[in-house]
Write a protein that holds these residues in place. Structure first.
Motif, mmCIF file in Angstrom:
data_model
loop_
_atom_site.group_PDB
_atom_site.id
_atom_site.type_symbol
_atom_site.label_atom_id
_atom_site.label_comp_id
_atom_site.label_asym_id
_atom_site.label_seq_id
_atom_site.Cartn_x
_atom_site.Cartn_y
_atom_site.Cartn_z
ATOM 1 N N GLU A 282 38.619 23.289 -16.443
ATOM 2 C CA GLU A 282 37.285 22.830 -16.023
ATOM 3 C C GLU A 282 37.132 21.348 -16.342
ATOM 4 O O GLU A 282 37.448 20.914 -17.442
ATOM 5 C CB GLU A 282 36.213 23.674 -16.759
ATOM 6 N N GLN B 225 35.413 18.540 -3.711
ATOM 7 C CA GLN B 225 36.360 18.384 -4.814
ATOM 8 C C GLN B 225 37.605 19.237 -4.611
ATOM 9 O O GLN B 225 38.609 19.028 -5.272
ATOM 10 C CB GLN B 225 35.646 18.748 -6.135
ATOM 11 N N ASP C 7 30.760 29.208 -3.553
ATOM 12 C CA ASP C 7 29.526 29.426 -2.786
ATOM 13 C C ASP C 7 29.655 28.973 -1.337
ATOM 14 O O ASP C 7 29.129 29.613 -0.427
ATOM 15 C CB ASP C 7 28.334 28.741 -3.475
ATOM 16 N N ARG D 208 13.178 37.130 -9.542
ATOM 17 C CA ARG D 208 14.571 36.705 -9.388
ATOM 18 C C ARG D 208 15.314 37.103 -10.656
ATOM 19 O O ARG D 208 14.681 37.491 -11.648
ATOM 20 C CB ARG D 208 14.651 35.176 -9.256
ATOM 21 N N ILE E 107 24.215 31.186 -5.980
ATOM 22 C CA ILE E 107 24.910 31.918 -7.043
ATOM 23 C C ILE E 107 25.412 33.251 -6.486
ATOM 24 O O ILE E 107 26.532 33.676 -6.757
ATOM 25 C CB ILE E 107 23.910 32.220 -8.186
ATOM 26 N N THR F 211 30.187 29.645 -11.406
ATOM 27 C CA THR F 211 29.918 31.074 -11.226
ATOM 28 C C THR F 211 31.114 31.809 -10.609
ATOM 29 O O THR F 211 31.536 32.863 -11.109
ATOM 30 C CB THR F 211 28.667 31.253 -10.341
ATOM 31 N N ALA F 212 31.664 31.255 -9.520
ATOM 32 C CA ALA F 212 32.778 31.936 -8.847
ATOM 33 C C ALA F 212 33.985 32.007 -9.772
ATOM 34 O O ALA F 212 34.618 33.066 -9.904
ATOM 35 C CB ALA F 212 33.135 31.199 -7.555
ATOM 36 N N VAL G 295 41.647 18.768 -12.670
ATOM 37 C CA VAL G 295 42.934 18.976 -11.989
ATOM 38 C C VAL G 295 42.993 17.999 -10.815
ATOM 39 O O VAL G 295 42.063 17.948 -9.998
ATOM 40 C CB VAL G 295 43.055 20.430 -11.467
ATOM 41 N N ARG H 264 27.230 24.432 -11.520
ATOM 42 C CA ARG H 264 25.881 24.053 -11.064
ATOM 43 C C ARG H 264 24.794 24.985 -11.611
ATOM 44 O O ARG H 264 23.618 24.808 -11.281
ATOM 45 C CB ARG H 264 25.851 23.993 -9.545
HETATM 46 C C1 LIG Z 1 19.183 21.805 -8.219
HETATM 47 C C2 LIG Z 1 19.852 23.053 -7.768
HETATM 48 C C3 LIG Z 1 19.087 24.156 -7.412
HETATM 49 C C4 LIG Z 1 19.712 25.337 -7.008
HETATM 50 N N1 LIG Z 1 18.944 26.423 -6.705
HETATM 51 C C5 LIG Z 1 19.555 27.619 -6.446
HETATM 52 C C6 LIG Z 1 18.795 28.812 -6.288
HETATM 53 O O1 LIG Z 1 17.564 28.810 -6.374
HETATM 54 N N2 LIG Z 1 19.471 29.975 -6.039
HETATM 55 C C7 LIG Z 1 20.829 30.009 -5.952
HETATM 56 O O2 LIG Z 1 21.390 31.102 -5.743
HETATM 57 N N3 LIG Z 1 21.573 28.896 -6.079
HETATM 58 C C8 LIG Z 1 20.979 27.699 -6.322
HETATM 59 N N4 LIG Z 1 21.729 26.561 -6.467
HETATM 60 C C9 LIG Z 1 23.135 26.588 -6.073
HETATM 61 C C10 LIG Z 1 24.026 27.246 -7.127
HETATM 62 O O3 LIG Z 1 23.902 26.559 -8.344
HETATM 63 C C11 LIG Z 1 25.456 27.179 -6.614
HETATM 64 O O4 LIG Z 1 25.521 27.750 -5.326
HETATM 65 C C12 LIG Z 1 26.439 27.929 -7.515
HETATM 66 O O5 LIG Z 1 26.204 27.623 -8.867
HETATM 67 C C13 LIG Z 1 27.842 27.526 -7.094
HETATM 68 O O6 LIG Z 1 28.797 28.176 -7.898
HETATM 69 P P1 LIG Z 1 30.338 27.858 -7.664
HETATM 70 O O7 LIG Z 1 31.096 28.576 -8.702
HETATM 71 O O8 LIG Z 1 30.688 28.100 -6.236
HETATM 72 O O9 LIG Z 1 30.478 26.259 -7.852
HETATM 73 P P2 LIG Z 1 30.152 25.348 -9.126
HETATM 74 O O10 LIG Z 1 29.066 25.920 -9.938
HETATM 75 O O11 LIG Z 1 29.978 23.970 -8.603
HETATM 76 O O12 LIG Z 1 31.484 25.435 -9.985
HETATM 77 C C14 LIG Z 1 32.617 24.669 -9.673
HETATM 78 C C15 LIG Z 1 33.211 24.150 -10.969
HETATM 79 O O13 LIG Z 1 34.442 23.477 -10.674
HETATM 80 C C16 LIG Z 1 34.552 22.345 -11.514
HETATM 81 N N5 LIG Z 1 35.511 21.432 -10.874
HETATM 82 C C17 LIG Z 1 35.357 20.756 -9.714
HETATM 83 N N6 LIG Z 1 36.485 20.065 -9.426
HETATM 84 C C18 LIG Z 1 37.355 20.322 -10.429
HETATM 85 C C19 LIG Z 1 38.690 19.888 -10.706
HETATM 86 N N7 LIG Z 1 39.355 19.087 -9.864
HETATM 87 N N8 LIG Z 1 39.290 20.320 -11.840
HETATM 88 C C20 LIG Z 1 38.626 21.160 -12.703
HETATM 89 N N9 LIG Z 1 37.362 21.591 -12.497
HETATM 90 C C21 LIG Z 1 36.741 21.193 -11.362
HETATM 91 C C22 LIG Z 1 33.119 21.822 -11.589
HETATM 92 O O14 LIG Z 1 32.925 20.976 -12.713
HETATM 93 C C23 LIG Z 1 32.325 23.126 -11.669
HETATM 94 O O15 LIG Z 1 32.109 23.526 -13.004
HETATM 95 C C24 LIG Z 1 21.135 25.384 -6.912
HETATM 96 C C25 LIG Z 1 21.894 24.282 -7.282
HETATM 97 C C26 LIG Z 1 21.271 23.132 -7.715
HETATM 98 C C27 LIG Z 1 22.127 21.963 -8.147
#
Ligand SMILES: Cc1cc2nc3c(=O)[nH]c(=O)nc-3n(C[C@H](O)[C@H](O)[C@H](O)COP(=O)(O)OP(=O)(O)OC[C@H]3O[C@@H](n4cnc5c(N)ncnc54)[C@H](O)[C@@H]3O)c2cc1C
Length: 354
Positions: free
Chosen positions: A44, A179, A321, A119, A328, A24-25, A145, A52
């Motif tokens: 990615e 990570q 996050d 939601r 999200i 998402t970020a 990476v 996630r």
């Molecule tokens: C079961 C579950 C239930 C949830 N319920 C909720 C909810 O109800 N409400 C809510 O708001 N949030 C919820 N969340 C949390 C939410 O999904 C996360 O907070 C949000 O998606 C995080 O986004 P992000 O971009 O910070 O990280 P991520 O979505 O983790 O994105 C990071 C990305 O970086 C990639 N990556 C990592 N390391 C590397 C590397 N070295 N090289 C290249 N790529 C890499 C990963 O593959 C990933 O695609 C839930 C999560 C789970 C698993």
């Protein structure tokens, strides 16, 4: 159209910004930068975008395997940014990639009358928002990476065995704290922030059940005090889902996941299914169709400090996050803050200095 570059290729042009991680970020950061005229690429480690907020294709339809949805409460809180988020959510809704999901909430084991909640969710599955955001951005998938190196004023992003992924003037990292940490081998003030986030990351098991017929006697979402289950979600109650029969997605509690971290997925799924049937009662026997362990599911402590990290000297930033209270919504706000407060401001200044 989603541009996924095959992992055998590399994005060898030099970009203004390379974004590590297409969750998402990462997707929001890349999209805002591309709209502002920066050349951007994304790298990615998984097969697709969403992180996630991922989905799984099953025999009778697609289900959300990670975050089931998100709240707009924090996005619309306060006055400064609320208008921006209102317009952005409205735009995503008009584009059909985000929809409002209204559902009835029941409590595990209680016969009390369900209450109604709302939601937002991606449509027709969670990662359609991410696909929309990255439609015109090159995404190099299946590419982890492992090292960041300096070459004069550029950054070089490298994979296993020194594979060159991309060159960029600036880098944004959006991976979970666990990570992100190994990418930084120089000491710095960021390490305590990362280490703190690492300690607060919780694992979760997710099991998916399929009923061949609808179960109208149930509420859409169950929550409440339960030793095994944090939430049970009728995935089929979300807007624009096309399922034969009905899918339910069960999320374990963090504590139960910790105690069963290395258990067999089949056993985990059966235990979660029994816990669900035991607490809602009176339903047909569903099939277990999927089970997934998220080692880095969610943040336990919801601190919104520091929001993002940025080094002007190194031209490198982190948004995710875990820097903005989790979720999200936290990932969206962290990305927005980093790119608007640092990169766009600095980038336009450097461009005008040229
Ligand atoms: C079961 C579950 C239930 C949830 N319920 C909720 C909810 O109800 N409400 C809510 O708001 N949030 C919820 N969340 C949390 C939410 O999904 C996360 O907070 C949000 O998606 C995080 O986004 P992000 O971009 O910070 O990280 P991520 O979505 O983790 O994105 C990071 C990305 O970086 C990639 N990556 C990592 N390391 C590397 C590397 N070295 N090289 C290249 N790529 C890499 C990963 O593959 C990933 O695609 C839930 C999560 C789970 C698993």
């Amino acid at each position: 159209m989603l541009t996924i570059t095959d992992s055998k290729n590399s994005l060898t042009d030099s970009y203004d910004v390379a974004v590590v991680g297409a969750g998402t970020a990462g997707c929001l950061a890349a999209s805002i930068l591309a709209e502002s005229g920066f050349t951007v690429c994304m790298i990615e480690k998984s097969r697709g975008v969403g992180g996630r907020a991922s989905r799984r294709k099953l025999a009778a339809g697609v289900v959300d395997l990670g975050a089931p949805g998100f709240s707009d409460e924090r996005l619309l809180r306060g006055t400064q940014q609320a208008q921006l988020w209102r317009e952005r959510l409205q735009h995503w809704s008009e584009q059909g990639c985000v929809a409002r999901w209204s559902f009835a909430v029941g409590h595990f084991g209680e016969g009390s009358k369900p209450s109604n909640e709302e939601r937002l969710c991606g449509a027709p599955s969670m990662n359609f928002l991410h696909r929309h955001l990255t439609a015109t951005i090159p995404v190099m998938s299946c590419s982890r990476v492992v090292r960041l190196e300096r070459e004069n004023t550029d950054w070089i992003l490298l994979g296993e065995q020194g594979a060159l992924f991309a060159k960029a003037r600036q880098i944004i990292i959006t991976a979970p704290a666990q990570q992100t940490r190994p990418l930084f081998d120089w000491p710095g003030p960021w390490l305590p922030v990362m280490d703190n986030a690492v300690r607060q990351t919780q694992a979760q098991w997710v099991a998916v059940l399929h009923f061949s017929t609808a179960q109208p006697q149930l509420a859409d979402v169950y929550r409440g005090e339960h030793p095994v289950l944090a939430e049970a979600i009728r995935d089929s109650s979300k807007p624009f889902r096309r399922h034969e029969g009905e899918y339910w997605v069960l999320h374990s509690t963090f504590n139960w996941a910790d105690d069963h971290l290395h258990a067999q997925p089949e056993h985990v799924a059966q235990s979660m299914k029994q816990a669900f049937l035991g607490s809602v009662g009176g339903v047909a026997d569903p099939a277990v169709v999927s089970c997934h362990r998220w080692l880095l599911a969610q943040q336990r402590c919801a601190s919104e400090d520091p929001g993002y990290l940025w080094s002007q000297q190194l031209n490198i930033g982190i948004c995710a996050d875990w820097l903005m209270g989790g979720g999200i919504d936290g990932a969206l706000m962290s990305a927005q803050q980093l790119v608007s407060a640092q990169i766009i401001k600095t980038g336009s200044k450097e461009k005008s200095d040229e």
